[in-house]
Design a protein around this motif. Structure first.
Motif, PDB file in Angstrom:
ATOM      1  N   TRP A 183      50.492  58.842  21.044  1.00 53.81           N
ATOM      2  CA  TRP A 183      51.746  59.278  21.052  1.00 53.81           C
ATOM      3  C   TRP A 183      52.331  59.951  22.064  1.00 53.81           C
ATOM      4  O   TRP A 183      51.602  60.138  22.977  1.00 53.81           O
ATOM      5  CB  TRP A 183      51.985  60.260  19.768  1.00 53.81           C
ATOM      6  N   SER A 184      53.535  60.014  22.379  1.00 54.09           N
ATOM      7  CA  SER A 184      54.307  60.194  23.601  1.00 54.09           C
ATOM      8  C   SER A 184      55.649  61.243  22.983  1.00 54.09           C
ATOM      9  O   SER A 184      56.364  60.896  22.473  1.00 54.09           O
ATOM     10  CB  SER A 184      54.638  58.934  24.089  1.00 54.09           C
ATOM     11  N   PHE A 185      55.699  62.165  24.281  1.00 52.18           N
ATOM     12  CA  PHE A 185      56.992  62.985  24.111  1.00 52.18           C
ATOM     13  C   PHE A 185      57.997  61.866  24.535  1.00 52.18           C
ATOM     14  O   PHE A 185      59.269  62.151  24.323  1.00 52.18           O
ATOM     15  CB  PHE A 185      56.968  64.058  25.044  1.00 52.18           C
ATOM     16  N   SER A 186      57.702  60.992  25.553  1.00 53.92           N
ATOM     17  CA  SER A 186      58.901  59.941  26.135  1.00 53.92           C
ATOM     18  C   SER A 186      59.208  58.901  24.810  1.00 53.92           C
ATOM     19  O   SER A 186      60.677  58.745  25.317  1.00 53.92           O
ATOM     20  CB  SER A 186      58.220  59.156  27.176  1.00 53.92           C
ATOM     21  N   GLU A 187      58.386  59.027  24.061  1.00 56.98           N
ATOM     22  CA  GLU A 187      58.866  57.974  22.795  1.00 56.98           C
ATOM     23  C   GLU A 187      59.737  58.894  21.930  1.00 56.98           C
ATOM     24  O   GLU A 187      60.724  58.172  20.986  1.00 56.98           O
ATOM     25  CB  GLU A 187      57.852  57.547  22.058  1.00 56.98           C
ATOM     26  N   LEU A 188      59.969  60.052  21.873  1.00 57.66           N
ATOM     27  CA  LEU A 188      60.729  60.742  21.219  1.00 57.66           C
ATOM     28  C   LEU A 188      62.272  60.981  21.588  1.00 57.66           C
ATOM     29  O   LEU A 188      62.480  61.172  22.787  1.00 57.66           O
ATOM     30  CB  LEU A 188      60.486  62.147  20.822  1.00 57.66           C
ATOM     31  N   SER A 189      63.227  60.883  20.707  1.00 60.72           N
ATOM     32  CA  SER A 189      64.556  61.043  21.253  1.00 60.72           C
ATOM     33  C   SER A 189      64.723  62.562  21.113  1.00 60.72           C
ATOM     34  O   SER A 189      64.127  63.530  20.269  1.00 60.72           O
ATOM     35  CB  SER A 189      65.705  60.469  20.097  1.00 60.72           C
ATOM     36  N   VAL A 190      65.881  63.121  21.871  1.00 58.31           N
ATOM     37  CA  VAL A 190      66.325  64.531  22.070  1.00 58.31           C
ATOM     38  C   VAL A 190      66.548  64.974  20.379  1.00 58.31           C
ATOM     39  O   VAL A 190      67.237  64.339  19.875  1.00 58.31           O
ATOM     40  CB  VAL A 190      67.462  64.757  22.835  1.00 58.31           C
ATOM     41  N   GLY A 191      66.015  65.915  19.877  1.00 59.22           N
ATOM     42  CA  GLY A 191      66.252  66.449  18.569  1.00 59.22           C
ATOM     43  C   GLY A 191      65.216  65.884  17.554  1.00 59.22           C
ATOM     44  O   GLY A 191      65.145  66.269  16.360  1.00 59.22           O
ATOM     45  N   GLU A 192      64.601  64.810  17.914  1.00 56.08           N
ATOM     46  CA  GLU A 192      63.553  64.163  17.170  1.00 56.08           C
ATOM     47  C   GLU A 192      62.215  65.040  16.756  1.00 56.08           C
ATOM     48  O   GLU A 192      61.702  65.701  17.795  1.00 56.08           O
ATOM     49  CB  GLU A 192      62.848  62.952  17.661  1.00 56.08           C
ATOM     50  N   LYS A 239      65.602  50.615  21.367  1.00 55.39           N
ATOM     51  CA  LYS A 239      64.323  50.107  21.486  1.00 55.39           C
ATOM     52  C   LYS A 239      63.504  50.454  22.587  1.00 55.39           C
ATOM     53  O   LYS A 239      64.168  50.544  23.874  1.00 55.39           O
ATOM     54  CB  LYS A 239      64.460  48.521  21.329  1.00 55.39           C
ATOM     55  N   LYS A 240      62.228  50.453  22.318  1.00 57.07           N
ATOM     56  CA  LYS A 240      61.324  51.145  23.094  1.00 57.07           C
ATOM     57  C   LYS A 240      60.673  49.916  24.078  1.00 57.07           C
ATOM     58  O   LYS A 240      59.963  48.990  23.163  1.00 57.07           O
ATOM     59  CB  LYS A 240      60.366  52.147  22.795  1.00 57.07           C
ATOM     60  N   ALA A 241      60.156  50.078  25.375  1.00 56.52           N
ATOM     61  CA  ALA A 241      59.405  49.189  25.936  1.00 56.52           C
ATOM     62  C   ALA A 241      58.676  50.083  26.877  1.00 56.52           C
ATOM     63  O   ALA A 241      59.153  50.918  27.250  1.00 56.52           O
ATOM     64  CB  ALA A 241      60.330  48.152  26.560  1.00 56.52           C
ATOM     65  N   THR A 242      57.359  49.437  26.939  1.00 52.41           N
ATOM     66  CA  THR A 242      56.297  50.148  27.925  1.00 52.41           C
ATOM     67  C   THR A 242      56.402  49.737  29.535  1.00 52.41           C
ATOM     68  O   THR A 242      56.714  48.552  29.736  1.00 52.41           O
ATOM     69  CB  THR A 242      54.946  49.815  27.736  1.00 52.41           C
ATOM     70  N   LEU A 243      56.725  50.640  30.272  1.00 49.44           N
ATOM     71  CA  LEU A 243      56.940  50.441  31.720  1.00 49.44           C
ATOM     72  C   LEU A 243      55.758  50.035  32.281  1.00 49.44           C
ATOM     73  O   LEU A 243      54.544  50.484  32.050  1.00 49.44           O
ATOM     74  CB  LEU A 243      57.633  51.764  32.336  1.00 49.44           C
ATOM     75  N   ALA A 244      55.601  49.158  33.414  1.00 49.74           N
ATOM     76  CA  ALA A 244      54.581  48.579  33.893  1.00 49.74           C
ATOM     77  C   ALA A 244      54.066  49.706  34.902  1.00 49.74           C
ATOM     78  O   ALA A 244      52.822  49.608  34.982  1.00 49.74           O
ATOM     79  CB  ALA A 244      55.027  47.411  34.794  1.00 49.74           C
ATOM     80  N   TYR A 245      54.736  50.527  35.519  1.00 51.12           N
ATOM     81  CA  TYR A 245      53.936  51.486  36.442  1.00 51.12           C
ATOM     82  C   TYR A 245      53.154  52.601  35.682  1.00 51.12           C
ATOM     83  O   TYR A 245      52.456  52.769  36.465  1.00 51.12           O
ATOM     84  CB  TYR A 245      55.329  51.921  37.397  1.00 51.12           C
ATOM     85  N   ASN A 246      53.857  53.151  34.968  1.00 50.75           N
ATOM     86  CA  ASN A 246      53.315  54.509  33.968  1.00 50.75           C
ATOM     87  C   ASN A 246      52.667  54.276  32.771  1.00 50.75           C
ATOM     88  O   ASN A 246      52.165  55.132  32.142  1.00 50.75           O
ATOM     89  CB  ASN A 246      54.032  55.534  34.519  1.00 50.75           C
ATOM     90  N   GLY A 247      52.870  53.151  32.124  1.00 51.37           N
ATOM     91  CA  GLY A 247      52.576  53.067  30.907  1.00 51.37           C
ATOM     92  C   GLY A 247      53.310  53.664  29.739  1.00 51.37           C
ATOM     93  O   GLY A 247      52.997  53.928  28.590  1.00 51.37           O
ATOM     94  N   MET A 248      54.483  54.472  30.283  1.00 47.11           N
ATOM     95  CA  MET A 248      55.287  55.190  29.384  1.00 47.11           C
ATOM     96  C   MET A 248      56.198  54.418  28.491  1.00 47.11           C
ATOM     97  O   MET A 248      56.689  53.345  29.171  1.00 47.11           O
ATOM     98  CB  MET A 248      55.814  56.326  30.254  1.00 47.11           C
ATOM     99  N   ALA A 249      56.648  54.834  27.466  1.00 48.44           N
ATOM    100  CA  ALA A 249      57.737  54.187  26.812  1.00 48.44           C
ATOM    101  C   ALA A 249      59.103  54.376  27.337  1.00 48.44           C
ATOM    102  O   ALA A 249      59.260  55.765  27.657  1.00 48.44           O
ATOM    103  CB  ALA A 249      57.780  54.498  25.351  1.00 48.44           C
ATOM    104  N   PHE A 250      59.957  53.596  27.227  1.00 42.75           N
ATOM    105  CA  PHE A 250      61.194  53.591  27.994  1.00 42.75           C
ATOM    106  C   PHE A 250      62.355  53.084  27.047  1.00 42.75           C
ATOM    107  O   PHE A 250      62.077  51.928  26.556  1.00 42.75           O
ATOM    108  CB  PHE A 250      61.167  53.399  29.379  1.00 42.75           C
ATOM    109  N   THR A 251      63.432  53.562  26.983  1.00 47.28           N
ATOM    110  CA  THR A 251      64.585  53.018  26.205  1.00 47.28           C
ATOM    111  C   THR A 251      65.822  53.223  27.026  1.00 47.28           C
ATOM    112  O   THR A 251      65.855  54.399  27.590  1.00 47.28           O
ATOM    113  CB  THR A 251      64.545  53.922  24.621  1.00 47.28           C
ATOM    114  N   VAL A 252      66.636  52.309  27.009  1.00 49.59           N
ATOM    115  CA  VAL A 252      68.209  52.396  27.260  1.00 49.59           C
ATOM    116  C   VAL A 252      69.012  53.177  26.249  1.00 49.59           C
ATOM    117  O   VAL A 252      69.258  52.407  25.385  1.00 49.59           O
ATOM    118  CB  VAL A 252      68.639  51.311  27.843  1.00 49.59           C
ATOM    119  N   PRO A 253      69.474  54.276  26.212  1.00 50.98           N
ATOM    120  CA  PRO A 253      70.309  54.741  25.224  1.00 50.98           C
ATOM    121  C   PRO A 253      71.399  54.214  24.618  1.00 50.98           C
ATOM    122  O   PRO A 253      72.087  53.504  25.527  1.00 50.98           O
ATOM    123  CB  PRO A 253      70.541  56.185  25.717  1.00 50.98           C
TER     124      PRO A 253
END
Length: 556
Positions: A143-152, A410-424
């Motif tokens: 699981w990841s903090f990066s995958e959580l939205s603010v307030g989630e 929607k979330k996608a995994t970034l190539a450089y650090n493997g973290m989930a990222f989303t465009v708000p």
């Protein structure tokens, strides 16, 4: 004993005192089957409170009813428990964790009496106590903090999949609602990526964390490790586990580091900005403005294209103001693409550091997305000048999918650090493109599908420019504008040029009565307009000379 026997005892205050009724209510609330540790964790009081009061209650029940005790119990206290409960050890390995279950007649009796006046939770010793401080490790493979939205809110179990307690179990027990947490992503990320708080203290099974802020500039592990102020941190002394105690000094030191890279803006008065303000400054008709707004809000990505001087940059900035309802530059990011602009500049990549090595650094778009995600109720605008000058596929990478309106959030995994990222959802992209630049190739088709294109044309004949011209009260200026309008008509008709090469109105804007001088107007003609015409008609000197005479004729 029957359920009715228990009802009679429950109403006898010499047997079931207030503390005993609290224990009964809490066990029922938990589901009728629970350990002392779980009771203590969820409802408060110490484990001994539940042990001692249960033993004393069982003795009183025995004395009152002469009920027979089960033989051969292991200890003086535990022999009394079976009067109230049947039970078992939590597991064969965990001999210290005993699970109580209410006897059926007692459970049924509790259903028949009114416990509404009995406290379910223990009173806090100090409701105004300062929060405690914690460090939470998230394993990004799970699981990841990066995958959580603010307030989630994320629920985290107190026991692993094998039923064993988490490491440093007491920390989970001690954490209370409102406590402040540093959100850290473990290997391979190894960065502080979020600020978090304990949303709800544990219920005996789970504890609940709420993400309060995502960091646009995460803090690296090595940066923290190098700080002597943090050398005694529980996480650094023994990193095995997931939830670690921080002292107030440690938390505040880390927060200072976070704020250096992720500053909070102080509140200041921000002027309002309306559609009316837009139309008075940007020379579009009201119907054009309404169309532009509808397209941007629907598609979320738009490119303003047009001839030189039509005010693309000014329009983009004012459009953002009008949609925010205020002139707030904090919610706008402005960049310009060029041939050497890269994904590493835009999103993230490895950059040289002071030690001679390389560190993973986030780019401007990554940081702005985090900023927008922290305030989901506000609109944010990312403005890209000269969008067609960059290598767009190289710059955007996997973002080509994420910027689409249907994939926002929607979330996608970034190539450089493997973290989930989303465009708000609340982030809008506005690109700008000069249609008169012959040196630029066609814009990448993959990106073209993801943007709507809005043509900005010279606004000499709009109501806004007409009002501007009237306020100047300058006949020579009016005559010059008339000639520019005629020039634009000839440019439109020219098969080698067209409307994308017209002269924009912004060359003639921004003046007042005192500054709209003949000297200024001549300078615009000599150093802006005529050089452009020489480039347009590089193979037709006669046409350039003709317009030179026409424009200078205004000043005769």
């Amino acid at each position: 004993m029957t359920a009715q026997d228990w009802v009679t005892l429950l109403q006898d205050k010499t047997v079931f005192n207030e503390h005993c009724l609290q224990i009964m209510k809490r066990i029922k609330d938990y589901g009728g089957e629970v350990s002392c540790t779980q009771l203590s964790a969820k409802y408060g009081e110490s484990k001994n409170f539940y042990n001692a009061n249960s033993s004393a209650l069982a003795r009183r029940v025995s004395e009152k009813t002469d009920c027979v005790l089960p033989p051969n119990r292991d200890s003086r206290d535990s022999k009394w428990w079976p009067i109230l409960y049947v039970g078992k050890y939590a597991s064969k390995q965990a001999k210290s964790e005993y699970i109580w279950k209410l006897r059926d007649p007692l459970s049924k009796a509790l259903d028949q009496i009114d416990l509404s006046g009995v406290d379910l939770f223990a009173a806090s010793d100090d409701e105004n106590a300062e929060p405690s401080y914690w460090w939470m490790n998230a394993n990004p493979k799970i699981w990841s903090f990066s995958e959580l939205s603010v307030g989630e809110v994320e629920a985290y179990t107190l026991y692993n999949e094998n039923g064993h307690k988490r490491r440093i179990f007491q920390n989970f027990i001690d954490a209370k609602a409102g406590d402040l947490v540093i959100g850290y992503e473990a290997n391979p990320v190894k960065q502080i990526v979020a600020l978090v708080r304990v949303k709800e203290e544990n219920d005996g099974k789970k504890i609940f964390f709420e993400k309060t802020e995502g960091l646009s500039s995460p803090i690296d592990y090595q940066t923290l490790k190098a700080c002597p102020e943090l050398k005694d941190m529980e996480f650094f002394r023994n990193p095995n586990g997931s939830f670690f105690k921080l002292t107030q000094d440690e938390y505040e030191f880390i927060l200072d580091m976070i704020r250096e890279e992720n500053p909070l803006k102080m509140g200041v008065s921000i002027p309002s900005y309306t559609k009316k303000d837009f139309l008075s400054e940007v020379y579009l008709s009201e119907s054009q403005y309404d169309c532009l707004v509808d397209v941007l809000l629907n598609k979320k990505n738009i490119i303003l294209q047009g001839a030189p001087g039509v005010g693309k940059t000014f329009c983009a900035n004012r459009l953002a103001y009008s949609l925010m309802g205020e002139k707030n530059d904090r919610q706008i990011e402005f960049i310009q693409f060029h041939q050497n602009y890269s994904y590493e500049d835009f999103m993230m990549g490895y950059k040289p550091n002071e030690s001679g090595g390389f560190s993973l650094k986030t780019g401007v778009f990554y940081r702005f997305c985090q900023k927008a995600a922290n305030q989901p109720d506000k609109k944010f605008f990312f403005i890209i000048d000269e969008i067609n000058r960059g290598n767009l596929s190289r710059i955007f990478g996997e973002l080509l999918m994420l910027i689409e309106s249907d994939y926002r959030g929607k979330k996608a995994t970034l190539a450089y650090n493997g973290m989930a990222f989303t465009v708000p959802e609340n982030l809008y992209l506005i690109g700008m493109m000069n249609t008169a630049d012959r040196s630029l190739a066609m814009i990448d088709y993959a990106l073209r599908r993801r943007f709507s294109f809005f043509e900005l044309e010279p606004g000499f004949e709009t109501r806004g420019f007409s009002d501007y011209k009237d306020n100047l009260e300058n006949e020579r200026f009016n005559a010059l504008i008339s000639k520019i309008v005629e020039l634009n008509e000839e440019i439109r008709r020219d098969p080698s040029l067209g409307k994308g090469f017209c002269i924009g109105h912004s060359y003639f804007c921004g003046r007042g009565k005192d500054t709209c001088t003949e000297r200024w107007m001549r300078a615009v003609v000599d150093y802006d307009i005529l050089p452009m015409l020489s480039e347009y008609w590089f193979d037709d000197d006669d046409k350039v000379q003709r317009w030179d005479h026409i424009l200078h004729g205004v000043f005769q």
